[in-house]
Each structure stands twice: as structure tokens, then as C-alpha cells.
Scaffold this active site. Structure first.
Site, PDB file in Angstrom:
ATOM      1  CD  GLU A 174      47.180  39.652  45.420  1.00  4.07           C
ATOM      2  OE1 GLU A 174      45.939  39.832  45.355  1.00  4.07           O
ATOM      3  OE2 GLU A 174      47.888  39.993  44.521  1.00  4.07           O
ATOM      4  NE  ARG A 178      42.985  38.765  44.994  1.00  3.18           N
ATOM      5  CZ  ARG A 178      43.414  37.989  44.022  1.00  3.18           C
ATOM      6  NH1 ARG A 178      42.726  37.329  44.233  1.00  3.18           N
ATOM      7  NH2 ARG A 178      44.958  37.958  43.109  1.00  3.18           N
ATOM      8  CG  ASP A 307      49.305  47.246  38.164  1.00  3.43           C
ATOM      9  OD1 ASP A 307      50.041  46.912  39.481  1.00  3.43           O
ATOM     10  OD2 ASP A 307      48.290  45.658  38.004  1.00  3.43           O
ATOM     11  CD  GLU A 485      43.492  43.901  34.945  1.00  2.00           C
ATOM     12  OE1 GLU A 485      43.255  42.681  34.435  1.00  2.00           O
ATOM     13  OE2 GLU A 485      43.371  43.615  36.493  1.00  2.00           O
ATOM     14  CB  THR A 572      43.231  47.945  42.745  1.00  3.98           C
ATOM     15  OG1 THR A 572      43.713  47.871  41.307  1.00  3.98           O
ATOM     16  CG2 THR A 572      43.548  47.016  43.710  1.00  3.98           C
TER      17      THR A 572
END
Ligand SMILES: *[C@@H]1O[C@H](CO)[C@@H](O)[C@H](O)[C@H]1NC(C)=O
Ligand SMILES: *[C@@H]1O[C@H](CO)[C@@H](O)[C@H](O)[C@H]1NC(C)=O
Ligand SMILES: *[C@@H]1O[C@H](CO)[C@@H](O)[C@H](O)[C@H]1NC(C)=O
Length: 584
Positions: A174, A178, A307, A485, A572
Site C-alpha cells: 500500500e 499510494r 488482482d 474498478e 494500480t
């Protein structure tokens, strides 16, 4: 009186023509001095915007170092053949939503990692203090939307308050997608503001020790002050395939701009381990063993914990301008097995969905795989990814020779298959928005022959939300937590086809968010069931709402010169990074 006097004086002056001309000129200058000055400044500003804005900033007393950071110039966004026009009315509605969310956060919780719009509070991921989760995740969205005032204030926070010297345990994954991704993308969009690079290098250097394991797979937790990796307490010894396979775009771009190969080396090593560990069915289980770099028996899925591994196989190939075919081949292999093993169709409406495989051991310990017809909202990145892959990963026709929308003969057999399935999966993701709220649940289950539901009155024909009807608290499956998404896939589908229906669907979702998730006093929240009205709210605004959901909505309504897909690849967390030819 004065008027008369002037008249007389002017009549007298007619005596001398020469004197008259000089006086007229100076009179003109005197009267119009301000207009002329402003005109000069405007010309100067037009031709030398940096000098001019530097002057203004010095004048009004900005001292911090944002101030030397150039703003994006339009040529950076230009694509050679612009085709798609912006829908500025809808774009501005999305910008207003962003401001409604951001300004509330700034008012109530500036600097905190996470925001709770109902209680008007901020919280941090660890007790040791925030690391800029919300602020850094939002920077590039502000730049893309042209919200420069907001950006200046956020950048000032980064300059004056942001430190990674924080003695807390953070998720390696993360933090990378991010914060490292957010800093690098804003660095690119500001034409290389050095502050952002300095922060990115500091953060990446603190993360690097997580790669010091026997296999080279990263530890999932990092203590940023100690510069030390840890196992998770829930799954010690294990790391998910998304956590190992979703660091590459960020670390490789950092190596490219710093000319320091150390970052790239670590994440390439991971890809070698993952490639070797391949399972018989060619897919990835969600968990790997950090020590030996092998998969352990665990679910096979396109949703949570897996994913973005699939997403980054394709995007690594795109990032280096199609110069590393190894990733294309890994991507194509993965998509072929996913096709065989995970895609299913509902019997009634013929909706194509992705299922999961779960391992089951019998009494003798022999493993078999059970198909579970459930699809995470997270898996709705896949339709867009498949379409992008269809036009990008053709081994024989290069991307710049493919038209938009592509013609059948420009796609490989695999590409054509993926292009079609991408459309079908997107249709299914949109079908999961057909709820009373118009929002889709976190997890959708699909009907299969053996589910015994035909006996039930009002059995749903194709899909349903398991546990949505429970009275007190609906199951976790039923929530909508502002996820991006489906919108991400709509954005890619629109850019690759120009078909306005994708914009219409996006607009409907945006309106459902406005109706059900907007908090009047500022911000947006998770709702705990998409299947009930009035909705109940949970006091949380996820940071990806600012970095992804609203950014993809804005871009869905932009022209195609704004972050063109032939110049940028999105990480992502929707942070665009430039496509480059590796300089090594
Ligand atoms: C969160 O961290 C920020 C930055 O370190 C700090 O200013 C703020 O007080 C912290 N908030 C809470 C609720 O602890
Ligand atoms: C980080 O996690 C490790 C392992 O679980 C633990 O020993 C350590 O105390 C944690 N550090 C902090 C600051 O929470
Ligand atoms: C990528 O490669 C194409 C075709 O070789 C070239 O036209 C393009 O300029 C390259 N892009 C970058 C960013 O290097």
C-alpha cells in the site's frame, strides 16, 4: 466651469502644432499608463510564464520551495491525433465532487492518513503519526483537474510536514502504490519538482530492506523508521502475489529517473522468482512462501490479493515501451489459463464472470480445486485491462499500428478473444450496478445449477449478494466503499473505442455516488448495503476515492490529449507514470 476652461485652453494650444503633438502623446501616455503597463505584463506573462509567476510568488511572499516547481505545460499532454472531445459540463461536476471531498478533509483532518466525514475526524494508520496517505494520494488528481490552489496547499504540507521517519509498521504494498506512486506521478506532472523526487527516494530507501530475504520476495510489512521488514501476524511467512507483483512500475520508474539501478534490481528479481514458481495450471495462487519463493495451496482468483499482479504483467510490458517481451509472454500465458479455468457464464442471462478456485484436501491429503462462483468488485479492473492488452500485447502488430477502435485483422487470436471477453465482463460489472442504489456490491455471487436456489421464491436469475438481507448488519459482501474498478474499465474502454455508451454508464454511476454517498457537510462515505434504501453509512472515505474513482471519472469525460494512453501507464492506484525506453 472646469469643462469650459479646458475648452478655452485647448483652443489656445492650436497655435503651436509641434507643441500640440508632444502634449497629445504625453497626455495619451499619462491617461493610459496603467493599461499599457498591464498590456506589457500580459505579453511578458504569455511569453515568459515562469519568470512572471516567479515574480508574483516572490511578491506575495511564498517562501517554500513549491514555488520553483513548474506547473504542467500543455505540450506534455498532447497526443498526436486527438479524436475525443471533452464533455466539460460533466468534467466540472466531477471537479466539484473532488472539491467537496478534499476541502472537507482539509478543513477537518489535514495531514491525517484517513478521513471520517461523518465525525469530521482524521486518523492515522499507526500511532506514530501520519505518512501523507490522503494528501500524497491526491496530488496528481489536483494537477490533472487544474486545482492549483489546492495543489499548492497540499504541496506545502508535503514540504513542511511530511516525514517518513515514523516508527510504525506499514504495508509494503500500500505504501508503494499510494505514496511512492503518488509522489512519482506528481513529480512527472509538475515537470519534475525536485521536492517530490527527494521524498520518493527517501521513502524507497526505507522500503528497500524488505527485499533482503532468502528468495528475494519482499516482506509485506515495513517499519519506515527502523528500515526493517516484518512478517504479518495473520499469515507469518507468507506474502500475497499482489503484494510481490505490484511494486514494479514504481521502483522501475524510480531507477529510470535517478539512474540508480538498485530499485529496479529488487523488483526484477521478484519477477524471476514468480516466473519460476509457476503452477501446473499456469495461474497464480494468492499466497507465496517468502522463504523458498514457491506458491502454497491457496485460492486462485482475480480479486483481492491477486488482482494487480495480472494488471502489472501487462503494464510492465507497456511501461518500457514494449521492449521487454518476457512480461508480454507471462501476461499472455496468464490470460490463457484464466480463460480456461476461471471464466464462466450464467445460464439464464449468459453473463460472463470470473470465478475463484479454492483448494480442498480430502482425508488422504489429496488436493482438488473447487470452483466458487464469486467475483470481487476489485476484479472489474480486468475488462479494461483485457482491452488494453488486446491492443498492446500483439506479438506481431505494434501498438502504434493499431487503430481505435481496433480492426479485427489488427488483433492476434488471443487479442481478439480478450477484446471480446473484456466487453462481456464489463457488461457483467455494469449488471452488478443494477441495484436499488445503482451501486455495485463488494462481492457478487453468480447462479450455478447446483446452488439449489431454483426452489426459492423470487430466485435471482443471474447474480445475487450473499447475506445482503440480514437485518442488523448486512454481510461485508453488500457494501460499496467508493471503489473505482468499474469506472477504470469504462475509462479505458472509452479511450480505446470512443463509444459514448461508456460515458453514459460512468455518468450514471457518478450520479448514484452523489445521491447515496455524498455527505452534506463535506466528503463521501462507504455505504454498508447497496441493496437497501435509505442507505446506511459507514464513517469512512477511502483515499482511493480521491486518487482513483474521481480521477478516472474526470478522465472518462476528458479529451484524449489529457494523459494519453500512448504516453502514460497507470499504476494500480491510478497514478499515471510515463512510458519510457529504458536508458540502460
Ligand atoms: C496523524 O498524523 C499527523 C501527522 O503526523 C498528525 O499531525 C496528527 O495529529 C495525527 N492525527 C491523529 C488523530 O493522531
Ligand atoms: C512491528 O511488527 C513487529 C512484528 O510483528 C513487532 O515486533 C513490532 O513491535 C512492531 N513495531 C511497531 C512500532 O508496532
Ligand atoms: C516507443 O516506441 C515507438 C515505436 O518504436 C516510438 O515511436 C515512440 O516514440 C517510443 N516512445 C517512447 C516514450 O520512447
Amino acid at each position: 466651469m472646469a469643462k469650459q476652461k479646458g475648452k478655452i485652453k485647448r483652443n489656445d494650444d492650436y497655435a503651436s502644432k509641434e507643441r500640440n503633438l508632444v502634449s497629445l502623446a504625453s497626455d495619451f501616455l499619462y491617461r493610459h499608463i496603467w493599461s499599457l503597463l498591464i498590456l506589457c505584463l500580459a505579453v511578458c506573462a504569455y511569453f515568459q510564464p515562469h519568470i512572471f509567476s516567479g515574480f508574483i510568488r516572490d511578491w506575495i511572499g511564498f517562501s517554500d520551495h513549491w514555488d520553483t516547481a513548474p506547473l504542467p505545460e500543455s505540450p506534455q499532454f498532447l497526443a498526436p491525433h486527438a479524436r475525443l472531445e471533452a464533455d466539460t459540463t460533466k468534467q466540472q461536476a466531477v471537479v466539484q465532487a473532488f472539491k467537496h471531498a478534499w476541502l472537507a478533509y482539509e478543513r477537518d483532518a489535514m495531514g491525517a492518513d484517513e478521513y471520517h466525514p461523518i465525525s469530521h475526524e482524521g486518523t492515522n494508520l499507526t500511532e506514530a503519526g501520519g505518512i501523507g496517505y490522503t494528501v500524497v494520494d491526491s496530488l496528481d488528481t489536483m494537477l490533472i483537474m487544474g486545482l492549483y490552489d489546492e495543489y499548492h496547499r497540499a504541496r506545502r504540507w508535503v514540504n513542511q510536514k511530511l516525514t517518513f521517519d515514523v516508527n510504525g509498521n506499514f504495508s509494503t504494498f500500500e505504501t508503494t502504490i499510494r505514496i511512492l506512486g503518488g509522489l512519482l506521478s506528481a513529480y512527472e506532472l509538475t515537470a519534475q519538482d525536485p521536492l517530490l523526487l527527494e521524498k520518493a527516494i527517501d521513502l524507497a530507501d526505507r522500503i528497500l530492506p524488505v527485499f533482503e530475504t532468502t528468495s528475494g520476495l519482499p516482506l509485506p510489512i515495513v517499519n519506515l523508521a527502523e528500515r526493517k521488514g516484518y512478517h504479518t501476524t495473520d499469515f507469518p511467512g507468507l506474502v500475497s502475489v499482489a503484494e510481490v507483483g505490484t511494486l514494479q512500475l514504481e521502483f522501475k520508474y524510480l531507477s529510470e529517473i535517478t539512474r540508480n539501478p538498485a530499485y529496479e534490481k529488487k523488483v526484477k528479481q521478484i519477477m524471476e522468482v514468480v516466473d519460476k514458481a509457476k503452477l501446473p495450471h499456469g495461474m497464480a495462487s494468492i499466497f507465496m512462501n517468502i522463504e523458498d519463493g514457491e506458491y502454497i495451496p491457496s485460492s486462485v482468483s482475480l480479486g483481492s490479493r491477486a488482482d494487480s499482479y495480472y494488471e502489472y504483467l501487462l503494464k510492465q510490458y507497456i511501461q518500457t515501451n514494449f521492449s521487454e517481451p518476457i512480461y508480454r509472454d507471462m501476461y499472455l500465458d496468464a490470460m490463457s489459463s484464466v480463460q480456461t479455468h476461471l471464466f464462466r457464464k450464467t445460464q439464464s442471462g449468459g453473463l460472463t464472470y470470473t470465478s475463484e478456485l479454492q483448494p480442498e484436501a480430502d482425508e488422504t491429503g489429496v488436493l482438488s480445486w473447487r470452483l466458487v462462483p464469486k467475483q470481487d468488485h476489485l476484479a472489474c479492473f480486468l475488462p479494461g485491462s483485457l482491452m488494453l492488452g488486446a491492443v498492446s500485447a500483439n506479438p506481431t502488430v505494434p501498438r502504434n499500428k493499431i487503430s481505435y477502435p481496433p480492426k479485427e485483422e489488427q488483433l492476434s487470436a488471443d487479442g481478439l478473444r480478450d477484446w471480446k471477453i473484456g466487453h462481456e465482463l464489463l457488461k457483467t460489472c455494469l449488471a452488478t450496478h443494477e441495484t436499488v442504489t445503482g451501486l455495485s456490491p463488494e462481492i457478487a455471487h453468480f447462479r450455478i445449477a447446483s446452488d439449489g436456489m431454483d426452489e426459492m421464491p423470487n430466485a435471482p436469475p443471474d447474480w445475487y449478494i450473499r447475506g445482503a438481507a440480514e437485518d442488523a448488519l448486512p454481510s461485508y459482501n453488500a457494501r460499496y466503499m467508493l471503489r473505482p474498478e468499474t469506472i477504470e474499465s469504462l475509462f479505458i474502454a472509452y479511450r480505446l473505442t470512443g463509444d459514448n455508451r461508456f460515458r453514459d454508464h460512468g455518468w450514471n454511476i457518478f450520479q448514484a455516488i452523489e445521491k447515496h454517498c455524498r455527505v452534506d457537510s463535506g466528503g463521501y462515505t462507504t455505504i454498508i448495503s447497496v441493496a437497501e434504501i435509505p442507505t446506511r453509512r459507514e464513517d469512512k472515505m477511502e483515499t482511493f476515492f480521491l486518487s482513483e474513482t474521481l480521477k478516472y471519472l474526470y478522465l472518462l469525460f476528458s479529451d484524449d490529449r489529457t494523459i494519453p494512453l500512448d504516453r502514460y501507464v497507470f499504476n494500480t492506484e491510478a497514478h499515471p507514470l510515463p512510458i519510457f525506453k529504458p536508458s540502460r
